[in-house]
Design a protein around this motif. Sequence first.
Motif, PDB file in Angstrom:
ATOM      1  N   PRO A 342       0.721  -1.325   0.031  1.00 36.87           N
ATOM      2  CA  PRO A 342      -0.161  -0.038   0.103  1.00 36.87           C
ATOM      3  C   PRO A 342       0.928   1.304  -0.039  1.00 36.87           C
ATOM      4  N   PHE A 343       1.826   1.296   0.875  1.00 35.67           N
ATOM      5  CA  PHE A 343       2.706   2.361   0.886  1.00 35.67           C
ATOM      6  C   PHE A 343       3.529   2.563  -0.373  1.00 35.67           C
ATOM      7  N   ARG A 345       2.760   1.788  -3.442  1.00 32.89           N
ATOM      8  CA  ARG A 345       1.736   2.202  -4.300  1.00 32.89           C
ATOM      9  C   ARG A 345       1.932   3.747  -4.365  1.00 32.89           C
ATOM     10  N   HIS A 346       1.875   4.386  -3.207  1.00 37.08           N
ATOM     11  CA  HIS A 346       1.620   5.828  -3.263  1.00 37.08           C
ATOM     12  C   HIS A 346       3.083   6.409  -4.013  1.00 37.08           C
ATOM     13  N   MET A 347       4.149   5.627  -3.578  1.00 35.83           N
ATOM     14  CA  MET A 347       5.512   6.116  -4.277  1.00 35.83           C
ATOM     15  C   MET A 347       5.583   5.675  -5.830  1.00 35.83           C
ATOM     16  N   CYS A 407       9.634   6.205 -11.241  1.00 37.23           N
ATOM     17  CA  CYS A 407       9.617   6.346  -9.809  1.00 37.23           C
ATOM     18  C   CYS A 407      10.865   5.506  -9.219  1.00 37.23           C
ATOM     19  N   ILE A 451       6.415  10.254  -4.485  1.00 36.55           N
ATOM     20  CA  ILE A 451       4.857  10.548  -4.272  1.00 36.55           C
ATOM     21  C   ILE A 451       4.670  11.780  -5.090  1.00 36.55           C
ATOM     22  N   ASN A 454       4.608  10.525  -8.806  1.00 35.54           N
ATOM     23  CA  ASN A 454       3.377   9.606  -8.898  1.00 35.54           C
ATOM     24  C   ASN A 454       2.243  10.581  -9.046  1.00 35.54           C
ATOM     25  N   TYR A 455       2.080  11.159  -8.097  1.00 34.85           N
ATOM     26  CA  TYR A 455       0.600  11.915  -8.097  1.00 34.85           C
ATOM     27  C   TYR A 455       0.107  12.993  -9.299  1.00 34.85           C
ATOM     28  N   ARG A 458      -0.029  10.878 -12.570  1.00 34.75           N
ATOM     29  CA  ARG A 458      -1.553  10.314 -12.400  1.00 34.75           C
ATOM     30  C   ARG A 458      -2.698  11.448 -12.573  1.00 34.75           C
TER      31      ARG A 458
END
Lengths: 463, 78, 259
Positions: A342-343, A345-347, A407, A451, A454-455, A458
């Motif tokens: 989960p963590f 994935r944020h990265m 990333c 992060i 990534n964000y 996206r």
Amino acid sequence: MNSDNSMSSLLKEAQGIIGPQQGQMRDRIVNSIYQTAESIAASTVSTSGKVDWDRKIDKIITSKIWGFPIMLALLTVVLWITITGANVPSSLLAEGLFWIEAKLTDFFMAVNASEWLHGFLVLGVYRGLAWVVSVMLPPMAIFFPLFTLLEDLGYLPRVAFNLDRFFKGAGAHGKQALTMSMGFGCNAAGVIACRIIESPRERLIATLTNAFVPCNGRFPTLIALATIFISGSVAVTFKSAAATLTVAGLVVVGIAITLLVSFLLTKTLLRGIPSSFTLELPPYRKPQVGQVLIRSVLDRTIFVLARAMIIAAPAGGIVWILANTMIGDTSILALVAGWLDPFARHMGLDGFILMAFICGLPANEIVFPILIMSYVSGGAMMELDSLKALRQLLVEQHGWTWLTALCTTLFVLCHWPCGTTLFTIQREQKSWYWMFMAALIPTLVGIVLCIAVNYLVRGLGLV
Amino acid sequence: MCPTLNNIPVGCNALVKKINASGIKKRRLLDLGLVPGTKVEAVGRSPLGDPTAYNIRGAVIALRNEEASMVQVSKLGN
Amino acid sequence: MGLTYQSTGTAAFREEAFNFSADDKQPVIALAGNPNTGKSTLFNLLTGLRQHTGNWPGKTVLQSKGSFIHQGIKYTVVDLPGTYSLLANSIEEQVARDFICFAKPDVTVVVVDATCLERNLNFVLQVMEITNKVVVCVNLIDEARRKKIQVHTDKLRKMLGVPVASTAANIGEGIPKLLDLVSKVVFDKLKPKPVQIKYDKEIEEAVSKLEPKVIEALGSELNSRWVALRLLEGDTTLIQSLENYYGKQHLQTLQEVLA
């Protein structure tokens, strides 16, 4: 022979004799020494019509117009030669080593060895080694000699000269450019090179930021990722060129981060003003090409490779065990990866990638091999004898996109330094606190950067 | 008002007159050979204008503006 | 003062203060000089070690040690960090000075750059103030030839009062002659008589007043003229080093006076 009193009285006496002029003594002494040197030199040296080539070369290499382009061009050329030159031997080595793996498997089957023993020794230890050797050896054997040539020529001080203004602006020491350059070879060596910086504050800044320079253990990973992804979409002819520009760009990003972090450190933890800076620009020397080749290949390359292999062998075995020890119906490896997922994935990463980085603490060289092993050992077996196969594994079986690759690349550039480097920092700074900070700072930068990218990507709907 | 080393244009020579510093800073500059009477030539400036490289007694040594401004000189021209 | 050095002898002192291994009772040669004069190249050539030599100042920060055999005798070589002077303005300078001053190498080979002699002579003169056992190695003569610079070594030898060899360590030129001079100085077949720098009258007078008292206090362990000069300029680093190498109590008072 006594002693205390007579010595202290001697000092008092010295002060008495020379009086209030003591402050001037050093000047006068140094002056006399230089005058003597001058007169001896004047009568023992004769010169006839010299053309000062060094001066002419420096005029170009440090000029307003050409200084920076030449630096970038040299970086790019070195990387280009490395990447292009490493392609063929890399795949040949991989082919050869995996051919041997197949033979080893045949042998283990022939002697009826247990599944477990074969898995541990061949799929774990041997495969780990094979990966490290085939991915690392060719680029290192090309990069090290090229870099050493530049070093022996005397180019590095010119780099420091050109970049100094930036370092001054960041509150750091101009020689940090030299320690940074050493970091390309090995961050531990870069940290040791920090001794050339006198001011403890600036030495610490240089030490803490050295990890932002990709060392030789990380270069092959960057090169492999760049070759697989960034250049995946362009025509064959431009593949190496695209990969080269990507890696060169990453180095520039690393330098920019170095300066930014140095600046932030100067404003927070390590406040202060730049100390004095003097740097000799030594005469250019003709490098002894033969010796450079022998030394950099035999000493540096073999040394770094041996270290990687010593760590990769047990690491490969352990990863295989973790991937094949089941708790319920999932392996320990998958369990840990799932927990990190989960963590990660944020990265923009996944659990396996993050886990590979963590397992790679002893040596950065093994991050990528561990990742591949953990991907492979869980799933279908495949012959990873080319970058094409690797691309297939990452993209088709594990859903990598170019964003995952980006990333991962950024995290390769910005995360904790390897164990050896951390150990060296502890030894050099004699402080566990600064060792911890040296791991924490790049890691935080890496997490934030990943992060954010990534964000952003996206959010813009680019993937 | 005496010029200091940092005002010397590239390609020009100057004679060191005095070092306007004390303690370790002064000692370091003396160590480099910047003793009064020494001829110094500014040989080149970094692309960003600072530091500047000086030919001091046969070696090319780069000094930042801050250090060079401590060295009082008299101009000699080309 | 009751110095450890005097009571235990040179080899034992070197072992204690500079980490020399116990069986190292062989002659010790120190390589000293300005940065980038090719000390490390010479070191590698002599010892067959492959310490990396790069062309940037500050490469050798701490001394490294090796050994070689010349005419059946084993020598220990120490590669000191390159510095512009020995006046202890930086850690490197202090390392180099302390080694020459306190570890008392049997010969200090000062490696100088033939293309830039004047700057290098400054360093040579400073070494010659500390010790008599000096051999000057005018290195990089191949570079000098290329740049059409000629160094008259005979004249240099006469003016300095110490043996001078010219070498090009990177291609091995001139090394036998250098080693010959080194061994002669080690075994006292050649006694260098270094020229002394003449300071201005006032300093010379002060030195002549102070020097006898230095001899009285320190004996002949260190060069008394050199110590007197350092005392006159109030060099605290020398006092610190004396303390480090010769024991604490004796020197506390010195520190107080200087503070």
